[in-house]
Design a protein around this motif. Structure first.
Motif, PDB file in Angstrom:
ATOM      1  N   GLY A  43     -54.204  76.259-110.531  1.00  0.00           N
ATOM      2  CA  GLY A  43     -54.640  75.047-111.213  1.00  0.00           C
ATOM      3  C   GLY A  43     -56.137  74.849-111.181  1.00  0.00           C
ATOM      4  N   ARG A  91     -54.100  72.027-118.165  1.00  0.00           N
ATOM      5  CA  ARG A  91     -54.025  70.646-117.677  1.00  0.00           C
ATOM      6  C   ARG A  91     -52.954  70.485-116.612  1.00  0.00           C
ATOM      7  N   ASP A  92     -51.812  71.121-116.823  1.00  0.00           N
ATOM      8  CA  ASP A  92     -50.727  70.989-115.841  1.00  0.00           C
ATOM      9  C   ASP A  92     -49.689  72.063-116.112  1.00  0.00           C
ATOM     10  N   ALA A 175     -57.401  67.797-113.586  1.00  0.00           N
ATOM     11  CA  ALA A 175     -56.643  68.731-112.744  1.00  0.00           C
ATOM     12  C   ALA A 175     -57.330  68.926-111.394  1.00  0.00           C
ATOM     13  N   SER A 179     -56.028  67.890-107.508  1.00  0.00           N
ATOM     14  CA  SER A 179     -55.870  68.904-106.462  1.00  0.00           C
ATOM     15  C   SER A 179     -56.571  68.532-105.160  1.00  0.00           C
TER      16      SER A 179
END
Length: 291
Positions: A43, A91-92, A175, A179
């Motif tokens: 990510g 993005r995900d 993102a 995290s």
């Protein structure tokens, strides 16, 4: 049929599942496909390449049969046949019960979408604005979770994370913020075209987020310079701290802010990560030709 090219990156044949408008300038497109089970990413600001079809094409044209020589073959195709290639950030992603990726989200900036769309918007913006379930694309992405296309890498001793981004780097910033572990101190400056583009960003970090909206600032264009410049300059960073800065967006703005962080605030240049996602007045094809 396999679309693999070479580890740690490979092609994934995907289809649009859903689209969702996030604001006047952003649309989220969710992709899926059986090949995604081999997609891996840690990510953060994971970079991807998307290959999109031209209007009238059922799928993007990329000569995958050439294997690792696909790039040469792709460049030699006629402009109106060769798939449109654009760089984006992840993005995900969502995984199934066995830990395999089943869906990925990519947020598109709708540059120039409006009454004069055909004159101003680029091919990727036009595609994203009209995307619907079942549309086919190719994604060149990672098959190894920790890969060189992730650039956000703060040193272990970092005690303050500094982030600046425009709308093109907003997905990556979101993102990255998601995290960050609880307790991480962060200062974030974000610039978007319209008030409706401001988002609620989810993070466990102790983050101070400031939004700058161009339509409230006399209609400044993204290439006119960062609206956050004075705010970043005026920010008092801890004199004994160990900050890490990540700057991404329009290349001219990125260069100016890098000079502020490294030159005026005295942050070690090795602790400043910067990425020009685009350049005002130039297409991605022109930037690629420039090298």
């Amino acid at each position: 049929m396999t679309t693999a090219v070479a580890a740690p990156f490979r092609f994934f044949a995907l289809q649009v599942v859903t689209t969702r408008r996030l604001g006047p300038s952003l649309v989220r497109v969710t992709f899926a496909g059986p090949e995604l089970r081999d997609f891996r990413s840690d990510g953060r600001d994971q970079s991807l390449s998307l290959f999109l079809p031209h209007p009238g094409q059922d799928e993007p044209v990329v000569p995958l049969e050439l294997g690792e020589d696909w790039w040469r073959g792709w460049r030699e195709l006629p402009d109106d046949v060769r798939a449109v290639m654009r760089s984006y950030t992840l993005r995900d992603l969502r995984e199934d019960a066995e830990g395999h990726t089943r869906e990925v989200d990519v947020d598109f900036v709708l540059h120039g979408i409006g009454p004069d769309t055909s004159l101003r918007a680029g091919p990727a913006s036009r595609w994203a604005a009209r995307a619907s379930a079942g549309d086919r694309v190719l994604l060149l992405g990672p098959a190894v979770a920790d890969n060189r296309a992730i650039r956000f890498r703060p040193p272990e001793d970092t005690d303050l994370v500094l982030l600046w981004a425009d709308e093109t780097a907003l997905p990556a910033t979101a993102a990255v913020l998601g995290s960050l572990p609880a307790g991480t101190r962060a200062r974030v400056w974000l610039e978007v075209p319209h008030a409706g583009d401001v988002q609620d960003l989810v993070t466990e970090a102790d983050a101070e987020i400031t939004w700058f909206v161009r339509e409230r600032s006399g209609g400044n264009a993204a290439g006119d310079g960062p609206l956050a410049l004075d705010a970043v300059r005026a920010d008092r960073l801890p004199s004994a701290g160990r900050p890490y800065a990540w700057i991404a967006g329009e290349s001219g703005c990125v260069k100016r802010l890098r000079r502020v962080f490294a030159g005026e605030h005295g942050i070690d240049r090795r602790r400043v990560t910067f990425a020009g996602y685009w350049r005002h007045g130039m297409t991605e094809e022109q930037l690629r030709a420039e090298g």
